[in-house]
Structure formats: structure tokens, C-alpha cells
Design an enzyme around this catalytic site. Structure first.
Site, PDB file in Angstrom:
ATOM      1  N   TYR A  61      43.280  45.763  43.032  1.00 55.40           N
ATOM      2  CA  TYR A  61      42.066  45.596  43.676  1.00 55.40           C
ATOM      3  C   TYR A  61      41.806  46.652  44.908  1.00 55.40           C
ATOM      4  O   TYR A  61      40.832  47.186  44.835  1.00 55.40           O
ATOM      5  CB  TYR A  61      41.984  44.245  44.198  1.00 55.40           C
ATOM      6  N   ALA A  62      42.749  46.877  45.586  1.00 55.24           N
ATOM      7  CA  ALA A  62      42.878  47.602  46.716  1.00 55.24           C
ATOM      8  C   ALA A  62      42.429  49.228  46.203  1.00 55.24           C
ATOM      9  O   ALA A  62      41.951  49.744  46.784  1.00 55.24           O
ATOM     10  CB  ALA A  62      43.773  47.417  47.617  1.00 55.24           C
ATOM     11  N   ALA A  94      41.372  50.076  43.232  1.00 55.02           N
ATOM     12  CA  ALA A  94      39.818  50.179  42.701  1.00 55.02           C
ATOM     13  C   ALA A  94      38.838  50.398  44.084  1.00 55.02           C
ATOM     14  O   ALA A  94      37.988  51.225  43.894  1.00 55.02           O
ATOM     15  CB  ALA A  94      39.636  49.024  41.927  1.00 55.02           C
ATOM     16  N   LYS A  95      39.079  49.601  44.987  1.00 58.77           N
ATOM     17  CA  LYS A  95      38.247  49.501  46.096  1.00 58.77           C
ATOM     18  C   LYS A  95      38.147  50.841  46.809  1.00 58.77           C
ATOM     19  O   LYS A  95      37.292  51.422  47.439  1.00 58.77           O
ATOM     20  CB  LYS A  95      38.055  48.453  47.173  1.00 58.77           C
TER      21      LYS A  95
END
Length: 247
Positions: free
Chosen positions: A150-151, A153-154
Site C-alpha cells: 500500500y505504501a 502504491a501510494k
């Protein structure tokens, strides 16, 4: 009204941050179109937001479905002035030792790839001028335990924001990103509710303001970055995170 008669396309608009943003834009006079995967939830959200809202079922990762959504928006409203990309998810809550390749790819697809698809298709209806607001995460700026996919991708969305601001600026299109901290939404509710008191205290201690955020905090940031009040602002990643990035 700060965005009166502007046409705004909000992905992930049926729940959470997207829904809060759609409600605020509608109150401020915008013509609102929302996209989401679940047609029944989306229709209920449109009714909740108010009169004239266009609900367009679709998957933000699928170019054909996003194109169909854009075509419906243009047929109803004639154009798109503002895009707020709120669609995203965090299905792989693990560090590097436990992340699967499939989970990593899925997380990237749901967040970064969907942003690419939505922006590329929406541009065809924007013409000269407009604003694009991507909703990322403070995890993409600072990192976060158990959030490798997630980190990452963000963080990719932050790079995309800078690149888009550089290349779309000459067309009069501004591109910015809002990076929320921990806010109670359907995406985070299970995580928040599973925390012990000690875990919650540790989480709050990482936010200097000492409290969780509210979806409206993000909505107001999205409104500012979509409105003419930010007409000379482009390429930024704005933390809405209770001061977390200073810690």
C-alpha cells in the site's frame, strides 16, 4: 458557492472519503458524477448526496468501464472540469516477508493503476483547463508498518502527481494529491476497531494533534485543490494527517 456549475467526476464516490467529498462538492454547487463498483450502494449514495447526482457503476481499474463512465458524464453534463480519484484499497497488510506477488500487484492495480486509467480517460473530456485531485496516503510519504504494498502504491501516486503536473500544466490543468492520515472509513474501520487501547494510544501519539481525522477534513482539502482558490497550486502532495509527517 466555490465550485458552482463545475462538473466533478469522483471515483470511489459511494463510500468513505469519496462520498464525503461528493457531498461537499454538491453543497458547493457542483454538478456531481460518482463512480463505484457496487451499483446498489452507488445508487443509494447518489440519493443521499442530493438532486441531480449522476451515479455511474464501474471499475476504476478497467479502461473500458471508465471510458463508458466518462461518455455518460459528457452526455449528461457536456464536459468534466474536476476529477477527484478516491478509489483505492489496502488488501495486503503485511511487511516484505509476508507480501505475495499477487497481493502486491493487486494493491498497485487498485491504487496507482486505477489513478492512471481514470486520469487518462477523463482528460479526453476536460479540454483546456481543469483540476485533478488524487487521494493518496501519508503512508506513501512516510511509510507505515505492515503496509509495504500500500505504501509503495501510494508513493507511486505522488510521483505520478508531479509528472502529471509538469506535463498537463501547459494545458491549464492542475494536478495535486491529498495524503490522509488515519481516518475512520469503511476501509479502515476493521483496523481501528481491532486495536487495543494501548495500540490506539500508540497510533494517536504518532499524530501530533492527538486525534483521528474525519472524512470532511479530506473533503475540504479536495474542494480547495479543485476550486479556483488554488489556481496557482499544482504538483503538491498535501498531508491531511494531524501533523504525522512532522513526527
Amino acid at each position: 458557492m466555490r465550485v458552482k456549475d463545475k462538473v466533478v467526476f469522483i471515483t470511489g464516490g459511494s463510500t468513505g472519503l469519496g462520498l464525503a467529498t461528493a457531498k461537499l462538492y454538491h453543497r458547493e454547487g457542483a454538478k456531481v458524477a460518482i463512480l463505484g463498483r457496487r451499483a446498489d450502494v452507488l445508487a443509494a449514495a447518489a440519493a443521499d448526496i442530493g438532486d441531480g447526482v449522476l451515479d455511474v457503476p464501474g471499475d476504476a481499474t478497467d479502461p473500458a468501464q471508465v471510458k463508458a463512465a466518462v461518455d455518460k458524464i459528457v452526455a449528461r453534463f457536456g464536459r468534466i472540469d474536476i476529477v477527484v480519484h478516491s478509489a483505492g484499497a489496502n488488501p495486503e497488510r503485511k511487511n516484505i516477508e509476508g507480501v505475495t506477488l499477487e497481493g502486491f500487484r493487486t494493491t498497485y492495480e487498485l491504487n496507482t493503476t486505477s489513478a492512471f486509467v481514470v486520469v487518462q480517460e477523463s482528460l479526453k473530456a476536460m479540454g483546456q483547463g481543469g483540476a485533478i485531485v488524487l487521494i493518496g496516503s501519508v503512508a506513501g510519504m512516510k511509510g507505515s508498518p505492515n503496509r509495504l504494498a500500500y505504501a509503495t502504491a501510494k508513493a507511486g501516486m505522488i510521483g505520478m502527481t508531479r509528472q502529471l503536473a509538469l506535463t498537463l500544466g501547459p494545458k491549464g490543468i492542475r494536478v495535486n494529491l491529498v495524503a490522509p492520515g488515519l481516518i475512520r472509513t469503511p476501509l479502515t474501520a476493521n483496523l481501528i476497531d481491532s486495536m487495543s487501547n494501548a495500540e490506539m494510544d500508540r497510533m494517536l501519539s504518532d499524530h501530533p494533534l492527538g486525534c483521528l481525522g474525519d472524512p470532511d477534513d479530506v473533503a475540504y482539502a479536495c474542494l480547495y485543490l479543485g476550486s479556483d482558490e488554488s489556481k496557482w497550486v499544482s504538483g503538491i502532495s498535501l498531508p491531511v494527517a494531524g501533523g504525522r509527517v512532522t513526527h
